[in-house]
Design a protein around this motif. Structure first.
Motif, PDB file in Angstrom:
ATOM      1  N   GLY A  44       7.707 -16.079   8.306  1.00  0.00           N
ATOM      2  CA  GLY A  44       6.650 -17.134   8.115  1.00  0.00           C
ATOM      3  C   GLY A  44       5.712 -17.080   7.391  1.00  0.00           C
TER       4      GLY A  44
ATOM      5  N   ASP B 288       9.612  -9.988  13.272  1.00  0.00           N
ATOM      6  CA  ASP B 288       8.905 -11.233  13.328  1.00  0.00           C
ATOM      7  C   ASP B 288       7.462 -11.107  12.145  1.00  0.00           C
ATOM      8  OD1 ASP B 288       6.785 -13.347  14.334  1.00  0.00           O
ATOM      9  OD2 ASP B 288       9.009 -14.341  14.312  1.00  0.00           O
ATOM     10  N   MET B 289       6.747 -10.042  12.379  1.00  0.00           N
ATOM     11  CA  MET B 289       5.713  -9.847  11.517  1.00  0.00           C
ATOM     12  C   MET B 289       5.904 -10.214  10.073  1.00  0.00           C
ATOM     13  SD  MET B 289       3.501  -6.300  11.007  1.00  0.00           S
ATOM     14  CE  MET B 289       4.722  -5.306  10.388  1.00  0.00           C
ATOM     15  N   PHE B 290       7.069 -10.067   9.706  1.00  0.00           N
ATOM     16  CA  PHE B 290       7.352 -10.314   7.978  1.00  0.00           C
ATOM     17  C   PHE B 290       7.944 -11.909   8.072  1.00  0.00           C
ATOM     18  CE2 PHE B 290       7.773  -5.918   8.669  1.00  0.00           C
ATOM     19  CZ  PHE B 290       7.122  -5.371   7.430  1.00  0.00           C
TER      20      PHE B 290
ATOM     21  N   HIS C 297       3.909 -16.043  18.146  1.00  0.00           N
ATOM     22  CA  HIS C 297       4.694 -14.687  17.855  1.00  0.00           C
ATOM     23  C   HIS C 297       3.760 -13.715  17.652  1.00  0.00           C
ATOM     24  CE1 HIS C 297       8.130 -17.518  16.155  1.00  0.00           C
ATOM     25  NE2 HIS C 297       7.588 -17.809  17.113  1.00  0.00           N
TER      26      HIS C 297
ATOM     27  N   ARG D 155       1.055 -21.601   7.816  1.00  0.00           N
ATOM     28  CA  ARG D 155       2.256 -21.534   8.173  1.00  0.00           C
ATOM     29  C   ARG D 155       2.263 -20.273   9.139  1.00  0.00           C
ATOM     30  NH1 ARG D 155       7.245 -22.928   7.058  1.00  0.00           N
ATOM     31  NH2 ARG D 155       6.973 -23.812   5.078  1.00  0.00           N
ATOM     32  N   TYR D 156       1.816 -19.162   8.880  1.00  0.00           N
ATOM     33  CA  TYR D 156       2.022 -17.950   9.307  1.00  0.00           C
ATOM     34  C   TYR D 156       1.433 -17.714  10.796  1.00  0.00           C
ATOM     35  CZ  TYR D 156       2.227 -12.893  10.084  1.00  0.00           C
ATOM     36  OH  TYR D 156       2.690 -11.659  10.661  1.00  0.00           O
TER      37      TYR D 156
END
Lengths: 337, 411
Positions: free
Chosen positions: B393, B389-391, B163, A102-103
């Motif tokens: 998902g 955004d690093m955190f 991202h 997902r990430y």
């Protein structure tokens, strides 16, 4: 309510999930026709057909890798690793793939995958059928890690995990499959049908991930534990007369820190109890979090009672397995501090 | 130790050619174009075992398309294929320069291997799913994925579809049938089989393709993939790209004593073939044959694409440290773009001038996309993905401990 063993409750959860959602597929070693070496999937192949419940080659990386591919397609694979001790060939597929899909794809692909595995000791399984590898999984960003301690939770947590949009590791304490075990190995086995937590709700329900349960309320010390050790904790507290509040974490990650902090602030003392080895074990994480959140409320050191830092032995099982006596000694030490 | 027998010694294979040596491919047996039969898609694998030791080729030295694997593509389709390969090569060249200029951290090029992924993609349907390694960007380019999206990913700028979370060139596009590249080796090979099994379980008609390099066939994932694909007759095409080199390690280290990588498939009863990976027509034709097998429910095919990595492994690699600089020029299967260009000229539908025009047109298009992308940002300059955004998902819903850490980080 229906009386069920943990095995029957897990089987029922599969059944309910497969009936509700045709995307749910179940597979693993000996899982299909035979229904698993612990019989947690018995009858599913006959009921839902060979393409929804089937046997696999003996390849844990293949089983999990297939699960990742199926989950990315849009199915809801629920896979069994025959023993948690056998999961290591699949670590790359779990840690680098399922957990990060997902990430790394920014949600383009996801991995709603459930990986069940019997865990823990107390069955004379020696080093390859007794390990408690939870800390390997709680260290990984992107995984959720669950360990139920009774049939009602085992079913509800499994159903919640199957619905969860992310990969969930479920460690099932195999010593609890047929009945609770308080560590007194020389006493007769108590079956689940004689235990209140052997009562399982019929049909569909979930036990939410990330929520602990208080098994016993108390005022003098908080015991943090999970899995088989819940019953050792209860026995020890009853035998030594310390008024312990016993918390069943149920989900190790994400951790229900609020419940823990509220309890420790109330009791001022904390004992952490798990079967797994001590050094870098999950208890170290619990200890750190309690210390960070409750430092000014603590009236004594935090103590861990765990398996020793050795491979899991065979003949010496009951010297290795954290016993009620060790827990009682630790409780006395806490109360004397 | 016994005095009666000779002492044992360990065999550590070495390539025939290291820096300073004269390249020698005399041991490399190349069948004539058109020499390999084209069996029916439902052929018994036992009857085509010899195909794992030969090479399917269509284009001969004169640039003619010959034999039973030829004749599938129109002149327009071939020109489109040439355009895709030229686009990939030009894109690579521009991005390698951008990496050297510090606009990104890392790049992987396809030099010499453009035909493999570009031709293969055109044999698939739009909703099939590829599980690529880091050297199959032709699957995206031949699938008309926007160049600027690739660049935004490479530059990790604010418009990066991923991202900024993933190493450059580790693209992901479900819409374009391109599974998220891991960067781990081999893992995707097994996953492609799982995806194909899911398609079969669901009564779907889509197929999967798995990709792996010659070196990574030594990973357990390769073996697991073949076992599962064989056992469940999964609708998957399993591709080994044998580009002769795994960074500095020649393919003989992974291959061992067996003659070819394709022959690995024999133990699993999987039809296993080798194809000239520098021959656009041959790759396309074999890909179509194998995908027809998969889509017809006939199960997996193992394809070894025989090619040569003419460039370094990555932007961090200097191949002159471990192989002869002359080896690429001596590679007997030539250059895929030159060979297709020659074929089109032989057909009378192409000229040097048209080719030069195509190269210029492609370059203009890439430069335009590059300017647009760089106007947004490059690694560390311009508009960047948000640290917040690093955190995001890690999970669909952010758990409390990550919320706390994000706040602690100041976002």
């Amino acid at each position: 309510m229906t009386q069920m063993t943990m095995i029957e409750a897990i089987r029922d959860a599969h059944d309910v999930a497969m009936a509700r959602d045709e995307r749910v597929v179940v597979f693993g070693e000996d899982v299909g026709y035979f229904g698993g070496v612990f019989r947690c999937t018995a009858g599913l192949q006959a009921k839902y057909g060979r393409t929804r419940c089937f046997d696999t080659p003996i390849s844990e990386l293949g089983i999990v890798g297939a699960g990742v591919g199926m989950a990315s397609y849009g199915l809801r694979p629920v896979i069994e690793i025959q023993f948690a001790d056998y999961v290591y060939p699949a670590i790359d597929q779990i840690v680098s793939e399922a957990a990060r899909l997902r990430y790394r794809s920014a949600g383009d692909f996801t991995c709603p995958l459930v990986i069940r595995m019997p865990t823990g000791g107390g069955i004379f399984g020696g080093q390859t059928h007794s390990q408690s590898p939870e800390a390997y999984f709680t260290h990984v960003a992107g995984l959720k890690t669950v360990m139920p301690s009774n049939p009602q939770d085992a079913k509800g947590l499994l159903l919640a995990a199957i619905e969860d949009p992310d990969p969930v590791i479920i460690l099932e304490p195999k010593r609890l499959y047929n009945g609770p075990f308080d560590g007194h190995h020389d006493k007769p086995i108590v079956p689940w049908k004689k235990h209140p937590q052997g009562d399982v709700d019929p049909g569909y329900y979930t036990v939410p991930l990330g929520k602990a349960a208080i098994r016993r309320t108390g005022s003098e010390v908080t015991i943090l534990s999970y899995g088989t050790m819940m019953y050792v904790a209860e026995a020890a507290a009853a035998e030594c007369g310390v008024d312990a509040e016993i918390i069943d974490l149920r989900t190790l990650l994400p951790l229900d820190l609020d419940t823990i902090v509220e309890s420790v602030k109330k009791t001022g003392r904390c004992l952490i109890l798990h079967e797994a080895t001590k050094t870098s074990g999950y208890g170290a994480e619990l200890m750190a979090q309690v210390q960070e959140a409750c430092f000014y409320h603590l009236e004594s050191q935090i103590i861990r009672v765990t398996g020793w830092d050795t491979p899991y032995p065979h003949a010496q099982e009951w010297d290795y397995f954290p016993s009620p006596a060790r827990v009682i000694a630790a409780l006395h030490q806490l109360m004397e501090d | 130790m016994s005095d009666d027998v000779a002492p044992l010694y360990l065999n550590v294979p070495e390539p025939g050619c290291r820096p300073g040596d004269e390249p020698d491919f005399s041991d490399f047996v190349i069948p004539k174009a058109g020499a390999v039969d084209r069996p029916a898609v439902d052929v018994n694998p036992d009857e085509i075992r010899d195909m794992a030791f030969s090479i399917i080729r269509v284009l001969n030295a004169e640039g003619e398309a010959v034999g039973p694997w030829s004749g599938e593509l129109s002149a327009d389709e071939l020109i489109e294929g040439l355009r895709h390969m030229v686009t990939l090569r030009t894109f690579d060249a521009r991005m390698m320069i951008a990496q050297r200029q510090g606009k990104t951290s890392f790049y992987i090029q396809h030099l010499g291997e453009e035909a493999v992924s570009c031709a293969f993609r055109k044999a698939l349907l739009d909703d099939d799913m590829n599980f690529p390694t880091y050297r199959q960007a032709g699957l995206l380019i031949a699938g008309d994925y926007p160049l600027i999206d690739m660049m935004n990913q490479i530059y990790s700028n604010s418009q990066d579809p991923l991202h900024g979370r993933q190493l450059p060139i580790m693209y992901s596009s479900k819409e374009h049938g391109f599974f998220s590249i891991s960067g781990n080796l081999g893992t995707q090979f097994m996953q492609s089989v799982g995806w194909a099994m899911a398609s079969a379980i669901s009564g779907d008609t889509r197929i999967a393709t798995g990709w792996i390099g010659d070196g990574s066939t030594a990973e357990s994932d390769f073996h697991a993939a073949l076992v599962f694909a064989s056992t469940y007759t999964a609708p998957v095409v399993l591709n080994i790209v044998n580009n002769q080199w795994a960074i500095s390690t020649f393919q003989g280290i992974a291959r061992g004593g067996v003659g070819t990588f394709a022959a690995r498939g024999h133990g699993f009863g999987i039809p296993s073939v080798r194809v000239d990976g520098n021959d656009y027509l041959a790759v396309h034709s074999v890909a179509r044959w194998a995908s027809e097998r998969a889509r017809s429910g006939l199960g997996p095919t193992l394809i070894e694409h025989v090619t040569y990595r003419a460039g370094g492994h990555s932007s961090s690699d200097d191949p002159s440290a471990y192989r002869s600089k002359e080896e690429g020029a001596a590679w007997p299967l030539g250059d895929p773009i030159e060979r297709l260009k020659q074929h089109l000229i032989v057909l009378g539908v192409w000229s040097d001038q048209q080719h030069a025009d195509l190269e210029q047109e492609v370059l203009d298009k890439i430069v335009k996309a590059q300017k647009e992308s760089e106007a947004i940002g490059t690694l560390g300059a311009g508009a960047m993905p948000s640290p917040r955004d690093m955190f995001e998902g890690v999970y669909e819903e952010m758990p409390p401990h990550l919320v706390k850490q994000r706040q602690e980080a100041g976002y």
